[in-house]
Write a protein that holds these residues in place. Structure first.
Motif, PDB file in Angstrom:
ATOM      1  N   GLY A   1       0.887  -1.166   0.000  1.00 10.07           N
ATOM      2  CA  GLY A   1       0.000   0.000   0.000  1.00 10.07           C
ATOM      3  C   GLY A   1       0.923   1.213   0.000  1.00 10.07           C
TER       4      GLY A   1
ATOM      5  N   ALA B   1      -1.388   6.272  -3.744  1.00 11.50           N
ATOM      6  CA  ALA B   1      -2.824   5.942  -3.805  1.00 11.50           C
ATOM      7  C   ALA B   1      -3.123   4.604  -4.471  1.00 11.50           C
ATOM      8  CB  ALA B   1      -3.639   7.059  -4.487  1.00 11.50           C
TER       9      ALA B   1
ATOM     10  N   SER C   1      -6.255   0.278  -8.155  1.00 11.36           N
ATOM     11  CA  SER C   1      -6.366   1.741  -8.109  1.00 11.36           C
ATOM     12  C   SER C   1      -7.615   2.186  -8.823  1.00 11.36           C
ATOM     13  CB  SER C   1      -5.143   2.366  -8.791  1.00 11.36           C
ATOM     14  OG  SER C   1      -5.162   2.068 -10.170  1.00 11.36           O
TER      15      SER C   1
ATOM     16  N   ILE D   1      -9.630   7.467  -6.297  1.00  9.50           N
ATOM     17  CA  ILE D   1      -8.857   7.281  -5.068  1.00  9.50           C
ATOM     18  C   ILE D   1      -7.558   8.053  -5.207  1.00  9.50           C
ATOM     19  CG2 ILE D   1      -7.734   5.633  -3.520  1.00  9.50           C
ATOM     20  CD1 ILE D   1      -9.644   3.501  -4.542  1.00  9.50           C
TER      21      ILE D   1
ATOM     22  N   ALA E   1      -2.600   4.847   0.556  1.00  9.47           N
ATOM     23  CA  ALA E   1      -3.029   3.649   1.264  1.00  9.47           C
ATOM     24  C   ALA E   1      -2.010   3.398   2.365  1.00  9.47           C
ATOM     25  CB  ALA E   1      -3.073   2.459   0.305  1.00  9.47           C
TER      26      ALA E   1
ATOM     27  N   TYR F   1      -7.098   3.722   3.932  1.00 12.09           N
ATOM     28  CA  TYR F   1      -6.583   4.908   3.233  1.00 12.09           C
ATOM     29  C   TYR F   1      -6.613   6.170   4.087  1.00 12.09           C
ATOM     30  CZ  TYR F   1      -6.863   2.184  -1.053  1.00 12.09           C
ATOM     31  OH  TYR F   1      -6.674   1.224  -2.025  1.00 12.09           O
TER      32      TYR F   1
ATOM     33  N   ARG G   1      -7.970   9.358   9.162  1.00 10.14           N
ATOM     34  CA  ARG G   1      -7.147   8.378   8.448  1.00 10.14           C
ATOM     35  C   ARG G   1      -7.199   7.003   9.068  1.00 10.14           C
ATOM     36  NH1 ARG G   1      -1.224  10.554   6.921  1.00 10.14           N
ATOM     37  NH2 ARG G   1      -1.805  12.666   6.438  1.00 10.14           N
TER      38      ARG G   1
END
Lengths: 367, 71
Positions: free
Chosen positions: A257, A261, A278, A282, A286, A302, A327
């Motif tokens: 991750g 993104a 992906s 987004i 991540a 994320y 987050r």
């Protein structure tokens, strides 16, 4: 001496030229075997239906951002650590707190449960990883038995016991990973190769032997031989920091991750990236990923407060989970695969009887 | 001083080449074979995956049990 083995006439520029040639050759060799995409191989696999996952438990108790968590092998206990220096051991079935430790530092970025369930390891801005044996006596002060095991020259980003309580693997902002003997605190092996902070590590599932993968701010994911310290494979396709690495349950691949993104899947035997998870929508990094038991689902947390659930084979998203108000910093599937736990920077303010309390949550999700 | 810098650049460059030679020598298989193995692993283990298939409420320690209805 590092330069033993140099042939006559090798200079910095000739070595650099050879470096470039080798990199190009590596790319060429990898491309030759790139005959198909993973999702094409999975075309005929039945698509997954709609996923409805709900929060079944909320673990409330941290006063500040949850940075890390780990499950105990007993599938019910969880250890979590936070920005304010607190490390808490929970019973996830009842949501009761079983133990709490206050570390002498803030930003406890790493925590791990020992395989026996009898100890936890944690560390962060103190540049160390310490082991706390867990006492059956709830009143006992855990800090009294604390043992400092690992010493790095920068923050501790991740830690994991190996297959026993006796060895600890750590990664650090100092760019290295290291293997330590818990009892003596001795450094058994160090792993050099990243050119920036290492943010995450994960041990290969035990059937596949003594290797682990690490990811860091140099955008690289490296696979290491634990015994020799050798970097055996390296992958550099992400466009930004790799925040988390996690092995696919068979041990033949791992997911990452990243702050770019995307999440990606790298196959170790094909020696290349084989899938990217992906979407244009987004755009936030991540922070944490983990697989379901069969490897079909990839849960990813994320920085836009969501958890996306990906179909690993088809490359599509099968669910977005909303449950946090900040987050998502950590996502971990339980050892028996029945649930996964998410921790966040949630900082929900509650007022009661004239006092203000900040509650930070870990959530337990199941189907 | 400049001698030290020269020998450390040499050492760094040499290490990089050594590492790349090692990585270049890795034995690789075709993506089609690797992907097929990944797919087969998923399919063979799907029935055991509680987050994929779900388990009966009685077996899931996190789901609230259905009310007993004894009354």
């Amino acid at each position: 001496m590092a330069c033993q083995g140099l042939s006559k006439g090798e200079t910095v520029s000739s070595l650099r030229a050879e470096s470039e040639n080798l990199k190009a050759k590596l790319e060429e060799e990898r491309s030759k075997l790139h005959d198909v995409e993973l999702h094409q191989v999975a075309e005929k696999v039945e698509a997954l239906g709609q996923f409805v996952m709900k929060t079944r438990r909320t673990l409330k108790g941290h006063g500040n951002k949850v940075l890390c968590m780990d499950w105990c092998r007993d599938k019910r206990r969880i250890v979590s650590s936070s920005q304010d220096g607190k490390v808490i051991v929970w019973d996830a079935y009842t949501t009761n707190k079983e133990h709490a430790v206050t570390m002498p530092c803030t930003w406890v970025m790493a925590c791990a449960y020992a395989p026996s369930g009898c100890a936890i390891a944690c560390g962060g801005l103190d540049n160390k990883c310490s082991v706390y044996p867990l006492s059956l006596d709830k009143n006992e002060n855990l800090s009294a038995k604390k043992k400092s095991v690992a010493m790095h020259t920068n923050y501790l980003s991740s830690c994991s016991f190996t297959n026993s309580d006796m060895q600890l693997l750590t990664s650090s902002g100092d760019g290295t990973c290291a293997l330590w003997d818990v009892e003596s605190g001795q450094l058994l092996q160090s792993f050099h190769g990243h050119s920036a902070d290492v943010l995450s590590l994960n041990l290969a599932p035990s059937e596949t032997g003594n290797t682990f993968v690490s990811g860091g701010c140099d955008k690289k994911a490296n696979v290491w031989d634990m015994r020799s310290g050798q970097n055996i494979q390296s992958f550099e396709t992400h466009e930004s920091d790799i925040n988390c690495v996690r092995y696919y349950p068979s041990g033949d691949a791992f997911a990452t991750g990243s702050d770019d993104a995307t999440c990606r899947l790298y196959d170790l035997r094909a020696d290349r990236e084989v899938a990217i998870y992906s979407k244009e929508s987004i755009i936030f990094g991540a922070s944490s990923v983990d697989f379901s038991l069969s490897g079909r689902l990839l849960f990813a947390g994320y920085n836009d407060y969501t958890i996306n659930v990906w179909d690993v084979l088809k490359g599509t998203r099968v669910a977005i989970l909303f449950g946090h108000e900040n987050r998502v910093s950590t996502v971990r599937v339980s050892p028996d695969g029945t649930a996964f736990c998410s921790g966040s920077w949630d900082n929900t303010l509650r007022r009661w009887a004239g006092y203000s309390f900040r509650f930070v949550y870990c959530c337990i999700w199941t189907l | 001083m400049s001698n030290n810098n020269a020998s450390s650049s040499l050492a760094v460059a040499y290490r990089a080449v050594k590492q790349l030679r090692l990585e270049a020598s890795v034995r690789r298989i075709q993506v089609s074979q690797a992907a097929t193995d990944l797919k087969n692993f998923c399919l063979q283990n799907a029935h055991k995956d509680p987050l994929l298939m779900g388990v009966p409420s009685g077996d899931n320690p996190f789901r609230p049990p259905k009310s007993c209805g004894l009354l």
